[in-house]
Design a protein around this motif. Structure first.
Motif, PDB file in Angstrom:
ATOM      1  N   ILE A  87       0.826  -1.203   0.000  1.00 11.19           N
ATOM      2  CA  ILE A  87       0.000   0.000   0.000  1.00 11.19           C
ATOM      3  C   ILE A  87       0.862   1.257   0.000  1.00 11.19           C
ATOM      4  N   GLY A  88       1.953   1.221   0.766  1.00 12.88           N
ATOM      5  CA  GLY A  88       2.822   2.388   0.879  1.00 12.88           C
ATOM      6  C   GLY A  88       3.889   2.475  -0.186  1.00 12.88           C
ATOM      7  N   ASN A  89       3.860   1.558  -1.176  1.00 11.77           N
ATOM      8  CA  ASN A  89       4.868   1.519  -2.245  1.00 11.77           C
ATOM      9  C   ASN A  89       6.290   1.460  -1.667  1.00 11.77           C
ATOM     10  N   MET A  90       6.442   0.753  -0.560  1.00 12.59           N
ATOM     11  CA  MET A  90       7.764   0.570   0.059  1.00 12.59           C
ATOM     12  C   MET A  90       8.331  -0.766  -0.409  1.00 12.59           C
ATOM     13  N   ASP A  91       8.853  -0.775  -1.632  1.00 12.32           N
ATOM     14  CA  ASP A  91       9.253  -2.021  -2.266  1.00 12.32           C
ATOM     15  C   ASP A  91      10.746  -2.302  -2.126  1.00 12.32           C
TER      16      ASP A  91
END
Length: 499
Positions: free
Chosen positions: A145-149
């Motif tokens: 969800i937070g685009n913390m990839d």
């Protein structure tokens, strides 16, 4: 959106889910809820602790990608908690996940939860296994969800949890997480620190850096060498392997040092203390030369490496030996920035998965130790005193009989196999290479074989079902003239004696 993972998990693990779990594990709903409210902060605290180390964070991020933890499990908790085959399978997968995450710390965490909440240790273990994949699913969902990839994004998310967990973890958990972190090889640890210092661009005066590092390494080599000539020789080989990770400009020095040390030990067997000062001097000079060259050379690039575990084939020897202790090569993580490791693509055919009669699920390499052992037990092949199976997932501290934490998974698999097949009896064989004195090698191999037996007994196997013996350097499965051959000869094998 809130990043308080603990509160989000409590919202999912409430109501009917708690009632279902209470019925399944045979505890009251009140005690079950209390145990869950202890297990959740304990699990999250363990993940936070693991993420404070760069390698631990990288491994955890890789596990999230490999396991496809995307939060989809959160929508099916009612069905998963009702009992039956689906719940049993989910708990088994959770138990394996806990072992991957915390190794030999799992039992201690389970006991703390049981003592704090009043449930039995078995109930505590089941609840912890149930919440582990759920917690990773929620973390994976938050990252998506937070685009913390990246692994650094995971580290940031977990670091935020410390404030939410304060005063909620059971007494003794912090000591457990900190106290079980041991260093199995101080020589390699000191060298890795020197590598990381140079790689991060530190520019302290060369004389001070080299001197300090030499003191640390020479002191440690001295301690190990005092124990036996075998230990010092093993350290020399390990030093050469570690040096090769840092750059080709040190490899030659490491190989020359290892070869020279080997020749001196072989020529002066029995006189280790007389020649020890000269060997330490040679080690110090070789290291100093390598470090000085590396300080003046261009900064080496550390390529991103996907961790790889080599699984040796099991080829029973002609006489009475079994095959080889595995070698697990882990990359040196880049300290400045942690990039997301490449997704690991695996085929189902590459794995062996077996649900035992007890409900326990074994997942291992397709042609590895577990698949061959279970296949023989279930098959019609007769007992053969020359048929041994090499444990490909067990390692020990250098020149010691202490089993490393990463071996817990395979030892647990053996214990579960013996539980599912109560008529089976086994013999454990310990082996070494031919380095050092024969009596010392036989003693070490015998201690290691009995250490495995002790671990199995601790997991519930009756001692009279297990025989253990050390054979030293007898029955080699490879040449002792090479480093690779000696590694194969240092092994633990298992033979089925009754089924």
């Amino acid at each position: 959106m809130s990043n308080n993972l603990l509160e989000l998990l409590k919202e999912h693990l409430a109501g009917d889910v708690v009632s279902n779990l209470a019925s399944f594990i045979g505890e009251s709903p009140k005690n079950t809820e209390s145990a869950l409210h202890t297990a959740l902060p304990s699990l999250l605290a363990g993940l936070v602790d693991k993420s404070t180390d760069s390698k631990g964070l990288t491994d955890l991020f890789s596990l999230l990608i490999k396991g496809n933890y995307d939060g989809s499990v959160l929508s099916n908790l009612g069905a998963l908690s009702r009992g039956g085959e689906e719940t049993t399978k989910f708990l088994s997968e959770g138990s394996n996940l806990l072992t991957s995450l915390f190794g030999d710390k799992v039992a201690g965490i389970t006991n703390l939860i049981a003592n704090a909440s009043g449930v039995s240790k078995n109930s505590s273990s089941q609840l912890l296994g149930f919440v582990a994949p759920i917690a990773l699913g929620l973390i994976g969902k938050k990252l998506k969800i937070g685009n913390m990839d990246t692994a650094s994004g995971l580290g940031s998310l977990l670091s935020e949890q410390s404030g939410f967990l304060k005063n909620l973890i059971p007494a003794g958990l912090s000591d457990l997480l900190a106290g079980t972190a041991t260093t199995s090889n101080n020589v390699i640890s000191d060298f890795d620190k020197a590598v990381n210092t140079i790689d991060s661009g530190y520019t302290a005066p060369k004389t001070a850096t080299v001197t300090d590092t030499l003191h640390n390494i020479s002191d440690t080599i001295g301690d190990v060498a005092e124990e036996s000539l075998t230990a010092a020789k093993n350290v020399a080989e390990d030093f050469g392997e570690t040096a090769s990770k840092f750059g080709s400009h040190i490899i030659d020095e490491g190989k020359e040092f290892t070869q020279s040390a080997t020749e001196v030990f072989d020529e002066n067997a029995g006189g280790g203390k007389k020649i020890l000062p000269w060997i330490l001097l040679a080690a110090a000079l070789a290291l100093a030369w390598g470090l000085l060259k590396s300080c003046s050379a261009p900064e080496p690039k550390v390529e991103a490496i996907t961790p790889t575990v080599s699984t040796p084939a099991v080829t029973p020897p002609a006489s009475n030996p079994p095959p080889a202790e595995p070698v697990v090569t882990a990359p040196i993580p880049e300290p400045a920035k942690i990039e997301a490791p490449a997704p690991i693509v695996e085929q189902v055919s590459d794995f062996f998965e077996k649900t035992l009669s007890t409900g326990y699920v074994i997942k291992a390499a397709k042609d590895g130790f577990e698949s061959k052992l279970v296949g023989f037990i279930e098959g019609n092949e007769a007992i053969n005193k020359d048929l041994w199976f090499t444990m490909d997932g067990i390692t020990f501290d250098t020149n010691k009989a202490s089993i490393k934490a990463e071996s817990t998974g395979q030892i647990t698999h053996i214990a579960e196999v013996l539980k599912a097949f109560p008529n089976v009896k086994i013999k454990i064989g310990g082996y070494t290479d031919n380095t050092g004195k024969a009596n010392a090698n036989k003693k070490l191999s015998n201690n290691r074989a009995n250490a495995v037996k002790k671990a199995l007994v601790k997991l519930g196997t009756k001692a009279d079902r297990i025989d253990a013996e050390g054979y030293g350097s007898e029955h080699p499965v490879a040449s002792n003239d090479t480093t690779e051959g000696r590694q194969q000869n240092r092994r633990i094998d298992i033979r089925v004696t009754e089924k």
